[in-house]
Design an enzyme around this catalytic site. Structure first.
Site, PDB file in Angstrom:
ATOM      1  N   GLN B 259       0.829  -1.200   0.000  1.00  0.00           N
ATOM      2  CA  GLN B 259       0.000   0.000   0.000  1.00  0.00           C
ATOM      3  C   GLN B 259       0.864   1.250   0.000  1.00  0.00           C
ATOM      4  OE1 GLN B 259      -3.355  -0.054  -0.561  1.00  0.00           O
ATOM      5  NE2 GLN B 259      -2.692  -2.153  -0.841  1.00  0.00           N
ATOM      6  N   HIS B 262       1.989   2.875  -3.246  1.00  0.00           N
ATOM      7  CA  HIS B 262       1.022   3.538  -4.129  1.00  0.00           C
ATOM      8  C   HIS B 262       1.205   5.043  -4.143  1.00  0.00           C
ATOM      9  CE1 HIS B 262      -1.834   0.822  -5.922  1.00  0.00           C
ATOM     10  NE2 HIS B 262      -1.978   0.145  -4.807  1.00  0.00           N
ATOM     11  N   GLU B 327      -9.723   0.532   4.471  1.00  0.00           N
ATOM     12  CA  GLU B 327     -10.061   0.090   3.117  1.00  0.00           C
ATOM     13  C   GLU B 327      -9.732  -1.399   2.955  1.00  0.00           C
ATOM     14  OE1 GLU B 327      -7.457   1.790   0.248  1.00  0.00           O
ATOM     15  OE2 GLU B 327      -8.768   1.338  -1.457  1.00  0.00           O
ATOM     16  N   HIS B 328      -8.493  -1.767   3.284  1.00  0.00           N
ATOM     17  CA  HIS B 328      -8.042  -3.165   3.211  1.00  0.00           C
ATOM     18  C   HIS B 328      -7.689  -3.644   4.610  1.00  0.00           C
ATOM     19  CE1 HIS B 328      -6.639  -1.347  -0.692  1.00  0.00           C
ATOM     20  NE2 HIS B 328      -7.323  -2.359  -1.156  1.00  0.00           N
ATOM     21  N   ASP B 361      -6.061  -6.975  -5.368  1.00  0.00           N
ATOM     22  CA  ASP B 361      -5.912  -5.909  -6.362  1.00  0.00           C
ATOM     23  C   ASP B 361      -6.089  -6.421  -7.779  1.00  0.00           C
ATOM     24  OD1 ASP B 361      -5.484  -3.813  -4.652  1.00  0.00           O
ATOM     25  OD2 ASP B 361      -3.315  -4.094  -4.571  1.00  0.00           O
ATOM     26  N   HIS B 420     -54.149  14.367  -1.969  1.00  0.00           N
ATOM     27  CA  HIS B 420     -53.717  12.997  -1.669  1.00  0.00           C
ATOM     28  C   HIS B 420     -54.891  12.192  -1.104  1.00  0.00           C
ATOM     29  CE1 HIS B 420     -49.691  14.711  -2.023  1.00  0.00           C
ATOM     30  NE2 HIS B 420     -49.134  13.532  -1.820  1.00  0.00           N
TER      31      HIS B 420
END
Lengths: 433, 433
Positions: B259, B262, B327-328, B361, B420
């Site tokens: 990670q 990235h 996230e992961h 991934d 209505h």
């Protein structure tokens, strides 16, 4: 008079396209004001919320009176007539039964490499529902927002509902109680959204905020999105009725007016294969507009945004309806099921003569929070899924990694992400020892 | 050095809360620029897109060359090595198989009043996928966005991928072809988002736009939201690894680095019950950072945002992980299934020593587009559902209306919505004739 179109007119396509492009909403630019309010609540917490409530709602609160007490809730609930209470409970039961069926299934399976895959759904821990004060304070909207949240399993469900000058709608309080809401704050506006998103000493932060509101509330929801989840930003209401000359024109007229009476920028459209029905519906609407309580609002909506479209076939009607992608779609035709497959984009469909849209607003069971402004092309009404999220699961075995690991390594290298590749390679090397 | 925390430290809670609150992203304010670009594309269409592409991408296009031709696509695909092609096809097959299982079921039932209720799912008609150019042009992201759209049944799927100076990544083109993408435009930035949302003479508008991009793309997606649907605005990537001392520390180190490599604002966190594992992982990360190709990026991420947290029990680890909502999430523990029920908020969970995050991934099957920045508290990764929408269905019979209509009328009156109520009453009166 509404617009009247016929598919055989030479300028039909141009006029229908113009109808689609009509801009009904002109949001005031309140973003700078809202940004300042949010910053103030983040910095000063309760003090800011209390000050802003005094300014905007003419209501003096303390940290202790931000939320209704249980005794206050009970007292307001006791003010509701038995008839209203019974109706609200019937609505709640039906909404709960419908939404119970939306609970999604978890999944877990083993594929041919031996890898275990799947997903698991879980509820958002805490949610906040915004309920407008004053005229637009609808108990039915409390049910429609709160019940899906509780069905999803949300543990802490808070309502923010302003009470300008201290005016409380007992039906809103009862709807909250019936729905299982955990706390009701008497605050509103951008300050309420900020307090729910960021928390204060007295107001615990939530993870998701839903519910309608004015331009300030909408702008605040857009601003806190990311910090918390939000639902859609709803626009003015719409109905499209497809007719084939088989329904009582007075019923269609009332259905069209039941959207028009919401808002002068609401939109009601009839598409019919029957010129006689078109004429009769227009006459019936006009007659009702002489006497309807909300005739000024409904009349303005019908005059400015209403439309009656005469077409030759129901297939044409369906194709035009798909271009509109209406929030509410009524099939006031003899055989609605035959027409259904041709209809692709709509928030909610009401089938047949006996299903006025108003049933869906209250007691049908499906949610009445629905996509407006053609967004049914890409979005759905509120549901249990809006209060849940999905976690994907994966478990490799040595055999599975042997089977698919090398491809992952190859792709990692092709994307120049060396550590990705090495994290797979290190394990593959161990297997090859 | 990353931050090193121990749950027995006196200041642990303060430091962990600070870790949670770390702001990793500082988006430049490009909104005014983006607003001008969108307005330009809406006004001048193709001409604006072509001019902006010449300015920003140094690429001269004509309306005829905005999209790749089939011959160009085939030529680029032929440049891909057989090894890369095989890996991409394996990934596509596995992603398709996983997402096939996400297709939702329609429902229709009759309740005890005789009312028919249900819902129906349908695909978004047209979708656009943004694929960044240059370094962040990942073929795996094409698969992860395009395959769910095609599984959902999207009929027209367009890619916008800038090719600065004409540079094309053949793997991106092949991934698009394998995924069944219908058209690939060589445009990018806010002008591409505007063209997809509003359409031009040469570019048909879509209903939904997904895919990652830079600050301009993100701001443009926020601005066109409402006109079209969008996916989440993704932040920098994150991983949280839970360890119990049973996994090879080198594997954990590589997973954390996968990670970190990235983005220098990516975040990698290890929470372990083993002090020895914590020490060994830190040493292993340091060793890899000497030689890793992307060591500058990964090193900065690890130094500025990395954290190693030593706890006493796995239950503590799970509770802290839920606060991060990563996230992961990797469970590098002996018995991941025992830990799973305690974990509530995460985009994707990877179970056991043999499941490096990098598998997810590329080839695992689940989607790699996942909620970042703690938004796993309220949102999910990309799925087939993001390219579909649900229409609710309701059909009353005379008996059903007799049973529930009066309650709807009561609630309509309580909300001062007379039309209505009348739309229900008119039908009830007919039944009482």
């Amino acid at each position: 008079m509404p617009q009247i179109l016929s598919s055989t007119d030479a300028d039909f396509e141009a006029r229908f396209t113009a109808l689609l492009g009509m801009k009904r909403e002109d949001s005031p630019d309140v973003d700078a004001t809202v940004a300042a309010i949010i910053a103030d609540v983040r910095t000063r917490g309760d003090a800011a919320v209390i000050e802003l409530t005094a300014t905007f709602d003419k209501l003096e609160l303390t940290p202790e009176t931000l939320a209704f007490t249980q005794a206050e809730i009970d007292a307001y609930c006791a003010q509701v007539t038995p008839k209203d209470r019974t109706a609200l409970e019937l609505a709640a039961d039906r909404i709960r039964a419908y939404h119970d069926r939306q609970k999604p299934d978890d999944a877990r399976w083993t594929d041919d490499t031996g890898a275990e895959l799947g997903w698991r759904w879980s509820a958002v821990s805490a949610a906040g529902l915004y309920v407008p004060g004053g005229q637009a304070s609808y108990p039915s909207s409390v049910l429609m927002n709160a019940i899906p949240a509780k069905v999803a399993g949300v543990e802490r469900l808070a309502i923010a509902c302003p009470t300008p000058g201290g005016a409380v709608n007992p039906l809103v309080i009862l709807a909250a109680k019936i729905s299982g809401v955990d706390v009701i704050y008497r605050i509103g506006g951008a300050q309420a959204i900020a307090a729910l998103a960021y928390g204060t000493d007295s107001i615990a932060p939530v993870d998701k905020i839903t519910g309608p509101g004015n331009a300030y509330v909408a702008a605040a929801k857009r601003r806190v999105f990311g910090r918390v989840g939000i639902d859609m930003i709803a626009g003015p209401s719409e109905i499209l009725v497809i007719g084939d000359g088989t329904c009582d024109p007075d019923w269609i007229a009332l259905d069209l007016l039941s959207q028009a009476e919401h808002d002068q920028v609401a939109q009601s459209i009839l598409i019919t294969t029957s010129q006689a029905e078109a004429d009769a519906v227009i006459a019936a609407v006009d007659a009702h507009l002489q006497v309807l309580e909300r005739r000024e609002i409904a009349g303005a909506s019908w005059r400015d945004y209403g439309a009656v479209v005469v077409v030759e076939t129901l297939a044409q009607a369906a194709a035009l309806s798909n271009r509109v992608a209406p929030e509410h779609l009524e099939l006031c035709v003899d055989d609605p099921d035959a027409l259904l497959p041709a209809l692709r984009h709509a928030g909610a469909i009401f089938l047949g003569h006996w299903t006025p849209e108003a049933i869906g607003d209250y007691v049908g069971g499906p949610n009445h929070v629905l996509p407006t402004a053609r967004s049914a092309r890409f979005s759905s009404g509120l549901s249990v899924l809006d209060f849940m999220k999905r976690t994907t699961l994966a478990r490799m075995t040595p055999d599975a990694l042997r089977a698919i690991g090398p491809a992952a390594e190859t792709l990692a290298i092709s994307e120049s992400l060396q550590a990705h590749g090495l994290s797979v390679r290190a394990r593959l090397n161990k297997l090859n020892d």
